[in-house]
Write an enzyme that holds these catalytic residues in place. Structure first.
Site, mmCIF file in Angstrom:
data_model
loop_
_atom_site.group_PDB
_atom_site.id
_atom_site.type_symbol
_atom_site.label_atom_id
_atom_site.label_comp_id
_atom_site.label_asym_id
_atom_site.label_seq_id
_atom_site.Cartn_x
_atom_site.Cartn_y
_atom_site.Cartn_z
ATOM 1 N N ASP A 105 -5.427 40.753 1.293
ATOM 2 C CA ASP A 105 -4.493 40.738 2.413
ATOM 3 C C ASP A 105 -4.858 39.537 3.296
ATOM 4 O O ASP A 105 -4.984 38.424 2.815
ATOM 5 C CB ASP A 105 -4.553 42.106 3.139
ATOM 6 C CG ASP A 105 -3.532 42.266 4.250
ATOM 7 O OD1 ASP A 105 -2.378 42.592 3.946
ATOM 8 O OD2 ASP A 105 -3.897 42.063 5.416
ATOM 9 N N HIS A 308 -0.411 48.074 -2.435
ATOM 10 C CA HIS A 308 -1.036 47.007 -1.662
ATOM 11 C C HIS A 308 -2.549 47.145 -1.494
ATOM 12 O O HIS A 308 -3.255 46.156 -1.394
ATOM 13 C CB HIS A 308 -0.380 46.940 -0.276
ATOM 14 C CG HIS A 308 -0.953 45.887 0.607
ATOM 15 N ND1 HIS A 308 -0.809 44.542 0.338
ATOM 16 C CD2 HIS A 308 -1.704 45.963 1.736
ATOM 17 C CE1 HIS A 308 -1.432 43.842 1.283
ATOM 18 N NE2 HIS A 308 -1.977 44.684 2.134
#
Length: 331
Positions: A105, A308
């Site tokens: 991320d 994610h």
């Protein structure tokens, strides 16, 4: 039982940074694990254990603005120079010459910048979900606004009144309940979300994260949680104490980072691995297309059936790939 090494502290780059370290100090090059938003070094708990048990020296900091690390007041103190400088300072503190930097991320954006800014300290780079892109053609915030509108979370994060910080900060448990879940699997044949350079995601995805959290009720969420109640409590307790402003300040430097990176050569000149997650809607595998032009020595690896939070959703697979690539490239 959640296993983490003891928390240690280092004075780096004008702040006090908390970090965790495991594995033999003799191992070179060590692996530095860099978390994203809204996360902590704790997000790498599975990899810290697996890599250290495989004989690899591993270090995971709470980065600037997060967890046990200082949270300076000025927004500019969270720009890319500071974030990469913190990691150099950590190497200096630990007397490490070079390291392999792994980032997920937002941590991914930072580790891809390391060889552009501090090449002599970088042995290799591993991006988890976050690809490496060239400099955008225009101010990224303006591009996000044009593409996604004013409610898109990164655009909202620019609010000087800090309303998003207040929404998350007053609903800490809701925030982690909502974010830390497996995505609903895409039916076969459904097209992947189309990314935009600098951040993925399609218009079909609800990117108004503050409003999503404000209206969220876990009772009506069919998705499977990734965290055990004990693990979730670590995030909730930490962010209840620190708030979210430190991490959101990273986003408040998108325009500044873009302005200040003019003229920076974006070619990554170290061995690199790109770990992609099949069902990440914000940073989909298609976002990595064309990376080879900027990262000549690149291997790509796809983690299937993961959203994610890849290193927490598929910890064994991610750890195995990190160990395998590290051995193959560095012995």
């Amino acid at each position: 039982m959640i296993e983490m090494p003891p928390l240690q502290f280092a004075d780096v780059n004008g702040i006090r940074m908390g970090y965790y370290e495991a594995g033999p100090k003799s191992d070179k090059p060590p692996v530095i694990l860099c978390h994203g938003w809204p996360e902590l070094a704790f997000s790498w708990r599975h990899q810290i254990k697996a890599l250290s048990e495989a004989g690899i020296r591993v270090i995971a900091p709470d980065q600037r603005g997060y967890g046990a690390t200082d949270r300076p007041e000025p927004v500019e103190d969270y720009d890319m120079e500071h974030l990469t400088g913190d990691l150099v300072g950590l190497l200096d503190h630990l007397q490490i010459d070079k390291a392999i930097f792994v980032g997920h991320d937002w941590g991914g954006f930072v580790v891809w910048q390391m060889p552009l800014r501090h090449l002599d300290r970088v042995a290799g780079v591993i991006g988890v979900n976050t690809p490496h892109w060239d400099r955008m053609p225009a101010d990224p915030i303006e591009l996000f606004r044009q593409r996604f509108g004013d409610k898109m979370y990164i655009v909202q994060f620019q609010d000087p009144g800090r309303e998003p910080d207040r929404i998350f900060g007053s609903r800490v448990e809701q925030t982690f309940d909502a974010f830390m879940r497996k995505p609903v699997a895409r039916p076969a044949g459904t097209p992947e979300e189309q990314p935009i350079a600098g951040v993925g995601a399609s218009a079909r995805l609800n990117l108004a994260f503050p409003q999503m959290i404000a209206n969220y009720d876990a009772k009506h969420d069919p998705r499977t949680p990734i965290l055990s109640p004990e693990e979730k409590q670590v995030f909730v307790d930490t962010f209840a104490k620190t708030g979210f402003t430190g991490g959101i300040n990273w986003y408040r430097n998108f325009s500044r980072n873009w302005q200040r990176s003019e003229g920076l050569d974006h070619t990554v000149r170290v061995p690199s691995l790109m770990i992609m997650a099949e069902n990440d809607a914000v940073l989909p595998p298609s976002a990595t297309e064309g990376m080879e032009r900027l990262v000549p020595d690149l291997e790509k690896y796809l983690v299937r059936d993961s959203g994610h939070w890849t290193q927490q959703e598929k910890p064994d697979e991610v750890s195995s790939k990190l160990i395998e690539w590290r051995r193959k490239r560095f012995g």
